[in-house]
Design an enzyme around this catalytic site. Structure first.
Site, PDB file in Angstrom:
ATOM      1  N   ASP A  86      61.112  21.557 -48.843  1.00  0.00           N
ATOM      2  CA  ASP A  86      62.329  22.236 -49.301  1.00  0.00           C
ATOM      3  C   ASP A  86      62.823  21.526 -50.565  1.00  0.00           C
ATOM      4  O   ASP A  86      62.391  21.850 -51.665  1.00  0.00           O
ATOM      5  CB  ASP A  86      63.342  22.178 -48.143  1.00  0.00           C
ATOM      6  CG  ASP A  86      64.625  22.913 -48.432  1.00  0.00           C
ATOM      7  OD1 ASP A  86      64.793  23.424 -49.547  1.00  0.00           O
ATOM      8  OD2 ASP A  86      65.485  22.985 -47.535  1.00  0.00           O
ATOM      9  N   GLU A 120      52.407  18.640 -43.804  1.00  0.00           N
ATOM     10  CA  GLU A 120      53.802  19.017 -43.607  1.00  0.00           C
ATOM     11  C   GLU A 120      53.935  20.526 -43.562  1.00  0.00           C
ATOM     12  O   GLU A 120      53.335  21.214 -44.394  1.00  0.00           O
ATOM     13  CB  GLU A 120      54.624  18.530 -44.799  1.00  0.00           C
ATOM     14  CG  GLU A 120      55.354  17.245 -44.571  1.00  0.00           C
ATOM     15  CD  GLU A 120      56.476  17.090 -45.586  1.00  0.00           C
ATOM     16  OE1 GLU A 120      57.637  17.204 -45.186  1.00  0.00           O
ATOM     17  OE2 GLU A 120      56.174  16.868 -46.770  1.00  0.00           O
TER      18      GLU A 120
HETATM   19  P1  5GP Z   1      63.188  18.478 -47.654  1.00  0.00           P
HETATM   20  O1  5GP Z   1      63.301  16.990 -47.495  1.00  0.00           O
HETATM   21  O2  5GP Z   1      61.972  18.890 -48.431  1.00  0.00           O
HETATM   22  O3  5GP Z   1      64.442  19.069 -48.209  1.00  0.00           O
HETATM   23  O4  5GP Z   1      63.139  19.092 -46.219  1.00  0.00           O
HETATM   24  C1  5GP Z   1      61.996  19.143 -45.514  1.00  0.00           C
HETATM   25  C2  5GP Z   1      62.298  19.309 -44.036  1.00  0.00           C
HETATM   26  O5  5GP Z   1      63.434  20.129 -43.798  1.00  0.00           O
HETATM   27  C3  5GP Z   1      61.153  19.997 -43.396  1.00  0.00           C
HETATM   28  O6  5GP Z   1      60.218  19.069 -42.947  1.00  0.00           O
HETATM   29  C4  5GP Z   1      61.827  20.776 -42.274  1.00  0.00           C
HETATM   30  O7  5GP Z   1      61.950  19.955 -41.149  1.00  0.00           O
HETATM   31  C5  5GP Z   1      63.191  21.081 -42.793  1.00  0.00           C
HETATM   32  N1  5GP Z   1      63.292  22.438 -43.384  1.00  0.00           N
HETATM   33  C6  5GP Z   1      63.491  22.734 -44.687  1.00  0.00           C
HETATM   34  N2  5GP Z   1      63.558  24.061 -44.881  1.00  0.00           N
HETATM   35  C7  5GP Z   1      63.410  24.634 -43.678  1.00  0.00           C
HETATM   36  C8  5GP Z   1      63.377  26.005 -43.228  1.00  0.00           C
HETATM   37  O8  5GP Z   1      63.493  26.990 -43.967  1.00  0.00           O
HETATM   38  N3  5GP Z   1      63.200  26.191 -41.898  1.00  0.00           N
HETATM   39  C9  5GP Z   1      63.055  25.163 -41.028  1.00  0.00           C
HETATM   40  N4  5GP Z   1      62.877  25.469 -39.744  1.00  0.00           N
HETATM   41  N5  5GP Z   1      63.074  23.869 -41.410  1.00  0.00           N
HETATM   42  C10 5GP Z   1      63.246  23.600 -42.723  1.00  0.00           C
END
Ligand code: 5GP
Length: 217
Positions: free
Chosen positions: A137, A133
Protein backbone atom coordinates in the site's frame (compact mmCIF):
# COMPACT_ATOMS: atom_id res chain seq x y z
CA UNK A 1 12.33 -5.09 -16.70
CA UNK A 2 9.87 -7.18 -14.76
CA UNK A 3 9.02 -4.28 -12.49
CA UNK A 4 7.07 -2.60 -15.27
CA UNK A 5 5.14 -5.76 -15.99
CA UNK A 6 1.87 -6.18 -14.17
CA UNK A 7 -1.83 -6.40 -14.82
CA UNK A 8 -3.05 -2.85 -14.38
CA UNK A 9 -6.57 -2.36 -13.07
CA UNK A 10 -8.04 1.03 -13.95
CA UNK A 11 -9.49 3.46 -11.40
CA UNK A 12 -12.98 3.12 -12.87
CA UNK A 13 -13.06 -0.70 -12.84
CA UNK A 14 -16.25 -1.57 -10.93
CA UNK A 15 -15.50 -5.27 -10.59
CA UNK A 16 -17.75 -8.17 -11.62
CA UNK A 17 -21.21 -8.56 -10.24
CA UNK A 18 -21.08 -10.88 -7.25
CA UNK A 19 -23.78 -13.23 -8.53
CA UNK A 20 -21.66 -14.19 -11.56
CA UNK A 21 -19.31 -16.18 -9.31
CA UNK A 22 -19.48 -18.56 -6.39
CA UNK A 23 -18.55 -17.24 -2.95
CA UNK A 24 -19.30 -18.02 0.71
CA UNK A 25 -22.96 -17.25 1.31
CA UNK A 26 -22.26 -15.47 4.62
CA UNK A 27 -20.56 -12.60 2.76
CA UNK A 28 -23.48 -11.87 0.43
CA UNK A 29 -24.06 -8.27 1.50
CA UNK A 30 -20.59 -7.60 2.80
CA UNK A 31 -18.77 -7.12 -0.50
CA UNK A 32 -19.64 -4.87 -3.41
CA UNK A 33 -18.14 -6.80 -6.26
CA UNK A 34 -15.63 -9.42 -7.33
CA UNK A 35 -12.63 -7.27 -8.13
CA UNK A 36 -10.23 -10.02 -9.19
CA UNK A 37 -11.67 -13.54 -9.60
CA UNK A 38 -9.74 -16.40 -8.04
CA UNK A 39 -9.00 -17.99 -11.40
CA UNK A 40 -7.37 -14.80 -12.67
CA UNK A 41 -5.25 -14.57 -9.52
CA UNK A 42 -4.10 -18.16 -10.02
CA UNK A 43 -3.10 -17.65 -13.62
CA UNK A 44 -1.22 -14.46 -12.83
CA UNK A 45 0.66 -16.33 -10.08
CA UNK A 46 1.77 -18.89 -12.66
CA UNK A 47 3.36 -16.05 -14.63
CA UNK A 48 5.14 -14.68 -11.57
CA UNK A 49 6.38 -18.19 -10.76
CA UNK A 50 7.70 -18.54 -14.30
CA UNK A 51 9.60 -15.22 -13.99
CA UNK A 52 11.01 -16.19 -10.59
CA UNK A 53 12.16 -19.53 -11.96
CA UNK A 54 13.77 -17.82 -14.94
CA UNK A 55 15.68 -15.45 -12.67
CA UNK A 56 16.48 -17.83 -9.86
CA UNK A 57 16.38 -21.36 -11.27
CA UNK A 58 19.33 -23.55 -10.21
CA UNK A 59 19.36 -21.80 -6.85
CA UNK A 60 18.12 -22.56 -3.41
CA UNK A 61 15.26 -20.26 -2.72
CA UNK A 62 14.47 -19.11 0.80
CA UNK A 63 10.93 -17.83 0.76
CA UNK A 64 9.90 -15.44 3.52
CA UNK A 65 6.12 -15.38 3.77
CA UNK A 66 4.62 -12.28 5.35
CA UNK A 67 1.71 -13.37 7.55
CA UNK A 68 -1.13 -13.43 7.78
CA UNK A 69 -2.23 -11.83 4.51
CA UNK A 70 0.45 -13.52 2.43
CA UNK A 71 -0.28 -17.11 3.27
CA UNK A 72 -2.43 -17.99 0.26
CA UNK A 73 -0.27 -16.10 -2.24
CA UNK A 74 2.85 -17.70 -0.80
CA UNK A 75 1.42 -21.23 -0.85
CA UNK A 76 0.15 -20.91 -4.43
CA UNK A 77 3.34 -19.19 -5.64
CA UNK A 78 5.64 -21.82 -4.15
CA UNK A 79 3.45 -24.63 -5.53
CA UNK A 80 3.62 -23.10 -8.99
CA UNK A 81 7.39 -22.58 -8.83
CA UNK A 82 7.80 -26.23 -7.83
CA UNK A 83 5.44 -27.52 -10.53
CA UNK A 84 7.11 -25.50 -13.28
CA UNK A 85 10.56 -26.43 -12.02
CA UNK A 86 9.72 -30.12 -12.27
CA UNK A 87 8.45 -29.81 -15.83
CA UNK A 88 11.47 -27.82 -17.01
CA UNK A 89 15.24 -28.04 -16.76
CA UNK A 90 15.41 -25.59 -13.89
CA UNK A 91 15.73 -27.48 -10.65
CA UNK A 92 15.07 -25.32 -7.64
CA UNK A 93 14.76 -26.10 -3.99
CA UNK A 94 12.45 -24.02 -1.86
CA UNK A 95 12.25 -23.53 1.86
CA UNK A 96 9.61 -21.37 3.50
CA UNK A 97 9.96 -19.26 6.62
CA UNK A 98 7.30 -17.01 8.11
CA UNK A 99 7.26 -13.56 9.60
CA UNK A 100 4.29 -11.85 11.12
CA UNK A 101 3.64 -8.12 10.90
CA UNK A 102 0.80 -5.91 11.94
CA UNK A 103 -0.04 -2.30 11.14
CA UNK A 104 -3.72 -2.03 10.30
CA UNK A 105 -6.75 -1.15 12.39
CA UNK A 106 -10.08 -1.48 10.55
CA UNK A 107 -9.15 -0.20 7.07
CA UNK A 108 -6.57 2.35 8.20
CA UNK A 109 -2.81 2.05 8.17
CA UNK A 110 -1.42 2.90 11.61
CA UNK A 111 1.98 4.33 12.39
CA UNK A 112 3.00 1.63 14.80
CA UNK A 113 4.11 -1.17 12.60
CA UNK A 114 5.66 -4.11 14.35
CA UNK A 115 7.21 -7.45 13.71
CA UNK A 116 5.40 -9.96 15.87
CA UNK A 117 7.94 -12.69 15.18
CA UNK A 118 10.25 -14.40 14.84
CA UNK A 119 12.98 -12.03 16.06
CA UNK A 120 15.78 -14.20 14.79
CA UNK A 121 16.11 -14.58 11.03
CA UNK A 122 19.70 -15.85 11.01
CA UNK A 123 18.58 -18.73 8.76
CA UNK A 124 18.51 -16.15 5.93
CA UNK A 125 22.28 -15.58 6.03
CA UNK A 126 23.89 -16.24 2.65
CA UNK A 127 20.57 -17.29 1.10
CA UNK A 128 18.63 -16.10 -1.95
CA UNK A 129 15.63 -14.65 -0.19
CA UNK A 130 12.24 -14.01 -1.77
CA UNK A 131 9.93 -11.93 0.40
CA UNK A 132 6.30 -12.72 -0.40
CA UNK A 133 3.73 -10.07 0.45
CA UNK A 134 0.07 -9.99 -0.49
CA UNK A 135 -0.26 -6.22 -0.80
CA UNK A 136 1.92 -3.14 -0.92
CA UNK A 137 0.00 0.00 0.00
CA UNK A 138 2.17 2.90 1.20
CA UNK A 139 5.25 0.68 0.94
CA UNK A 140 6.22 1.33 4.58
CA UNK A 141 5.95 -2.33 5.49
CA UNK A 142 8.09 -3.44 2.59
CA UNK A 143 10.77 -0.82 3.29
CA UNK A 144 10.92 -1.71 6.96
CA UNK A 145 10.99 -5.40 6.27
CA UNK A 146 13.78 -5.04 3.68
CA UNK A 147 15.89 -3.14 6.22
CA UNK A 148 15.23 -5.82 8.81
CA UNK A 149 16.05 -8.69 6.47
CA UNK A 150 19.30 -7.04 5.26
CA UNK A 151 20.62 -7.17 8.83
CA UNK A 152 20.84 -10.94 8.55
CA UNK A 153 23.10 -10.71 5.49
CA UNK A 154 21.26 -12.72 2.85
CA UNK A 155 23.03 -13.26 -0.48
CA UNK A 156 20.21 -11.67 -2.51
CA UNK A 157 16.79 -10.28 -1.65
CA UNK A 158 13.83 -9.98 -3.98
CA UNK A 159 10.22 -9.13 -3.27
CA UNK A 160 7.04 -10.55 -4.78
CA UNK A 161 3.86 -8.54 -4.21
CA UNK A 162 0.55 -9.83 -5.50
CA UNK A 163 -1.12 -6.42 -5.33
CA UNK A 164 0.40 -2.95 -5.43
CA UNK A 165 -1.83 0.06 -4.86
CA UNK A 166 -1.52 2.96 -7.22
CA UNK A 167 -0.83 5.89 -4.93
CA UNK A 168 -0.24 9.32 -6.43
CA UNK A 169 3.32 10.49 -5.87
CA UNK A 170 4.57 7.23 -4.43
CA UNK A 171 8.31 7.44 -3.94
CA UNK A 172 9.08 3.99 -2.53
CA UNK A 173 10.47 1.16 -4.61
CA UNK A 174 8.22 -1.43 -6.16
CA UNK A 175 8.44 -5.18 -5.60
CA UNK A 176 10.53 -7.11 -8.14
CA UNK A 177 7.52 -9.23 -9.10
CA UNK A 178 4.07 -7.60 -9.18
CA UNK A 179 0.80 -9.38 -9.83
CA UNK A 180 -1.67 -6.53 -10.16
CA UNK A 181 -1.51 -2.77 -9.84
CA UNK A 182 -4.82 -1.68 -8.33
CA UNK A 183 -6.59 1.59 -7.49
CA UNK A 184 -6.34 2.93 -3.96
CA UNK A 185 -9.31 1.02 -2.53
CA UNK A 186 -9.56 -1.35 0.41
CA UNK A 187 -9.73 -4.94 -0.80
CA UNK A 188 -10.34 -8.23 0.99
CA UNK A 189 -10.23 -11.93 0.21
CA UNK A 190 -7.59 -14.42 -0.86
CA UNK A 191 -6.23 -14.24 2.72
CA UNK A 192 -6.51 -10.45 2.91
CA UNK A 193 -8.65 -9.53 5.89
CA UNK A 194 -10.73 -6.81 7.44
CA UNK A 195 -10.33 -7.36 11.18
CA UNK A 196 -9.72 -11.07 10.53
CA UNK A 197 -12.83 -11.51 8.36
CA UNK A 198 -12.85 -12.37 4.64
CA UNK A 199 -9.72 -14.54 4.68
CA UNK A 200 -12.01 -17.42 3.67
CA UNK A 201 -13.09 -15.69 0.46
CA UNK A 202 -11.21 -16.90 -2.64
CA UNK A 203 -11.69 -13.88 -4.86
CA UNK A 204 -10.26 -10.46 -4.19
CA UNK A 205 -13.25 -8.23 -3.53
CA UNK A 206 -14.15 -4.69 -2.57
CA UNK A 207 -15.79 -4.53 0.83
CA UNK A 208 -19.20 -2.83 1.04
CA UNK A 209 -20.13 -0.08 3.52
CA UNK A 210 -22.36 -2.63 5.21
CA UNK A 211 -19.46 -5.06 5.51
CA UNK A 212 -17.25 -2.37 7.02
CA UNK A 213 -19.85 -1.57 9.67
CA UNK A 214 -20.66 -5.19 10.40
CA UNK A 215 -17.07 -6.18 11.15
CA UNK A 216 -15.80 -2.93 12.62
CA UNK A 217 -13.91 -3.16 15.91
P1 5GP B 1 1.87 -0.54 3.71
O1 5GP B 1 2.93 -0.58 4.78
O2 5GP B 1 2.41 -0.86 2.35
O3 5GP B 1 1.11 0.74 3.73
O4 5GP B 1 0.78 -1.59 4.11
C1 5GP B 1 0.93 -2.90 3.84
C2 5GP B 1 0.02 -3.72 4.74
O5 5GP B 1 -1.22 -3.08 5.00
C3 5GP B 1 -0.31 -4.98 4.04
O6 5GP B 1 0.63 -5.96 4.34
C4 5GP B 1 -1.71 -5.29 4.56
O7 5GP B 1 -1.60 -6.00 5.77
C5 5GP B 1 -2.31 -3.96 4.84
N1 5GP B 1 -3.16 -3.47 3.73
C6 5GP B 1 -2.91 -2.42 2.93
N2 5GP B 1 -3.90 -2.23 2.04
C7 5GP B 1 -4.82 -3.18 2.28
C8 5GP B 1 -6.08 -3.52 1.67
O8 5GP B 1 -6.59 -2.92 0.71
N3 5GP B 1 -6.73 -4.58 2.20
C9 5GP B 1 -6.24 -5.30 3.24
N4 5GP B 1 -6.97 -6.33 3.68
N5 5GP B 1 -5.06 -5.01 3.84
C10 5GP B 1 -4.35 -3.97 3.36
Amino acid sequence: GRKDQAVVIADDWPGYELELFTYPEHYRDDVESVYIPHGVIMNRIECLARDILEDMGHANLMVLCVLKGGYKFCADLVESVKAQSQSSDRPITTRVEFIRLKSYLNDCSTEDLHIIGPEDLSMLRGKNVLIVEAIVDTGKTMTMLLKHVEKFQPKTVKVAGLLVKRIPGRATTLPDYVGFVIPNRFVVGYALDYNEYFRDLNHICVISERGKLKYKL
